[in-house]
Enzyme design. Structure first.
Site, PDB file in Angstrom:
ATOM      1  N   HIS A   1       0.840  -1.209   0.000  1.00 54.47           N
ATOM      2  CA  HIS A   1       0.000   0.000   0.000  1.00 54.47           C
ATOM      3  C   HIS A   1       0.875   1.259   0.000  1.00 54.47           C
ATOM      4  O   HIS A   1       0.624   2.202  -0.736  1.00 54.47           O
ATOM      5  CB  HIS A   1      -0.877   0.059   1.263  1.00 54.47           C
ATOM      6  CG  HIS A   1      -1.887  -1.036   1.386  1.00 54.47           C
ATOM      7  ND1 HIS A   1      -2.000  -1.821   2.517  1.00 54.47           N
ATOM      8  CD2 HIS A   1      -2.871  -1.457   0.551  1.00 54.47           C
ATOM      9  CE1 HIS A   1      -3.000  -2.676   2.371  1.00 54.47           C
ATOM     10  NE2 HIS A   1      -3.543  -2.479   1.180  1.00 54.47           N
ATOM     11  N   LYS A  37     -20.440  -4.071  10.929  1.00 49.43           N
ATOM     12  CA  LYS A  37     -19.888  -5.393  10.593  1.00 49.43           C
ATOM     13  C   LYS A  37     -18.377  -5.368  10.373  1.00 49.43           C
ATOM     14  O   LYS A  37     -17.845  -6.115   9.582  1.00 49.43           O
ATOM     15  CB  LYS A  37     -20.625  -6.008   9.409  1.00 49.43           C
ATOM     16  CG  LYS A  37     -20.606  -5.239   8.113  1.00 49.43           C
ATOM     17  CD  LYS A  37     -21.252  -6.087   7.024  1.00 49.43           C
ATOM     18  CE  LYS A  37     -20.615  -5.721   5.708  1.00 49.43           C
ATOM     19  NZ  LYS A  37     -21.223  -5.863   4.523  1.00 49.43           N
ATOM     20  N   ARG A  53      -2.921  -6.003  -8.070  1.00 46.44           N
ATOM     21  CA  ARG A  53      -1.831  -6.977  -7.989  1.00 46.44           C
ATOM     22  C   ARG A  53      -2.080  -8.007  -9.089  1.00 46.44           C
ATOM     23  O   ARG A  53      -2.052  -7.671 -10.259  1.00 46.44           O
ATOM     24  CB  ARG A  53      -1.790  -7.615  -6.599  1.00 46.44           C
ATOM     25  CG  ARG A  53      -1.306  -6.664  -5.525  1.00 46.44           C
ATOM     26  CD  ARG A  53      -1.628  -7.150  -4.155  1.00 46.44           C
ATOM     27  NE  ARG A  53      -3.080  -7.365  -4.037  1.00 46.44           N
ATOM     28  CZ  ARG A  53      -3.713  -7.672  -2.925  1.00 46.44           C
ATOM     29  NH1 ARG A  53      -3.040  -7.853  -1.820  1.00 46.44           N
ATOM     30  NH2 ARG A  53      -5.013  -7.819  -2.915  1.00 46.44           N
ATOM     31  N   SER A 113      -2.800  -7.570   3.413  1.00 51.47           N
ATOM     32  CA  SER A 113      -2.942  -7.422   4.872  1.00 51.47           C
ATOM     33  C   SER A 113      -3.374  -8.744   5.515  1.00 51.47           C
ATOM     34  O   SER A 113      -2.887  -9.126   6.573  1.00 51.47           O
ATOM     35  CB  SER A 113      -3.985  -6.351   5.192  1.00 51.47           C
ATOM     36  OG  SER A 113      -3.652  -5.145   4.581  1.00 51.47           O
TER      37      SER A 113
END
Ligand code: PNS
Length: 356
Positions: free
Chosen positions: A209, A233, A284, A322
């Protein structure tokens, strides 16, 4: 409380004991004017001090060369202290005190056709007054194109400016945040000023990032790295505030062209609020394409003025995500090199804390 610098330097100012609002601490005031000084010229400016209290901020601006100031304060005791302070500093002839609620004062100033070069905004915390007052400032049309607005706010109430753009990132002093905005007409007038939003979960931000953010700065004038969260959520490891802090700290060397922020709700609404016309996403492998394409189409359907801009990830970070970083670190694998030092430390501490 004292005047920090300028013609009235050292002059002691009265505050108003028992007031519900807090006076700006001297060290915050000093910080505000040192931040301002590196971006704008106070000389000759006409400033508006809203929620003025005993006037410390506006008086400091007058002392440092502002030509005139209008102070808006509805509390009686504060008005008395403010008037005494103006006389004591010799600024009463260059000032006007409006003893009105801010909303009414702005309507009146708008009707009178007043235009300010700068606004000092320090409302009581926790009442949504930052956003409401910025809206009122805009609709009363009392800020000159390109005018600056200093907002003193609680760190949890960073302004998401509508009709304004960030001139500086939020600076922190304990629980107090200081953000300087610029009336965005100026940005819109200057064709080359482009603000991009780089949204994501950033749970946590990875070097992949960070690489996209830094390269994006070659294309846009300002990039807002925005943590998207849904309070109903969100299953993230880090809170939105923690994620924003990690972004800020990982990009501390870049300066004010990068802003870290968070938002809930629709991305296109957020873009409208901050005056951005571009959303940046990193790509990506081919597998990213399908969902990114869907999101870009949906966002275009919601607001055709917001374009999506894709940037290819560097080869080094093609496999960095991540989710994987968290999984590998949780199982004892080495993820240094995939995240910044700041994130690495926080990630290990968080995972340790989770184990207990
Ligand atoms: O890092 P991520 O999880 O891939 O980011 C996805 C994100 C946050 C960009 C996306 O979920 C988003 O834009 N959320 C905000 C809510 C919204 O606007 N949803 C509609 C998008 S089509």
């Amino acid at each position: 409380m004292r005047v920090v610098a300028g013609s009235a330097k050292g002059r002691r100012l009265k505050s108003c004991p028992g007031r519900a609002t807090r006076p700006t601490a001297d060290r915050v005031k000093e910080a505000i004017f040192s931040i301002l000084g590196s971006h704008v010229d106070l000389g000759g400016a006409v400033v508006l001090d809203l929620f003025a209290g005993s006037g410390a901020l506006g008086i400091e601006a007058l002392s440092r060369g502002a030509r005139a100031a209008v102070f808006v304060e509805e509390g009686r005791a504060a008005q008395r202290a403010l008037r005494e302070n103006l006389v004591a500093c010799g600024f009463d002839r260059r000032s006007r005190v409006l003893p009105l609620p801010v909303a009414a004062a702005l309507r009146r100033l708008g009707r009178e056709g007043e235009r300010f070069d700068g606004v000092l905004l320090d409302p009581p915390y926790g009442q949504g007054l930052v956003a409401a007052t910025l809206d009122r400032l805009r609709s009363a049309a009392v800020v000159a194109p390109g005018a600056w607005v200093v907002v003193e706010h609680h760190v949890d109430e960073s302004p998401a400016p509508t009709g304004f753009a960030y001139l500086t990132r939020p600076h922190r002093y304990g629980k107090t945040g200081v953000t300087v905005l610029r009336a965005s007409e100026e940005l819109h007038d200057r064709a080359m000023q482009r603000i991009a939003v780089y949204p994501g979960s950033f749970d946590p931000i990875t070097n992949g990032h960070l690489d996209i953010v830094r390269r994006t700065l070659n294309v846009f004038d300002q990039v807002i790295v925005a943590v998207a969260y849904n309070p109903h959520k969100d299953t993230a490891l880090f809170s939105p505030a923690e994620r924003v802090e990690m972004i800020r700290e990982s990009l501390a060397d870049v300066g004010d062209r990068i802003i870290a922020d968070s938002f809930e709700g629709l991305l296109v609404h957020y873009c409208e609020r901050v005056g951005a016309s571009v959303v940046v996403r990193g790509l990506r492998a081919v597998s990213d394409f399908e969902s990114e394409f869907q999101m870009a189409m949906m966002n275009r359907h919601l607001n055709a003025r917001v374009e999506t801009f894709f940037m290819m990830a560097s080869e080094t970070y093609f496999y960095t995500a991540s989710r994987l970083v968290k999984e590998v670190a949780g199982l004892g694998g080495d993820v240094s090199g995939l995240v910044s030092e700041v994130v690495h430390g926080r990630l290990l501490a968080k995972l340790q804390q989770r184990k207990r």
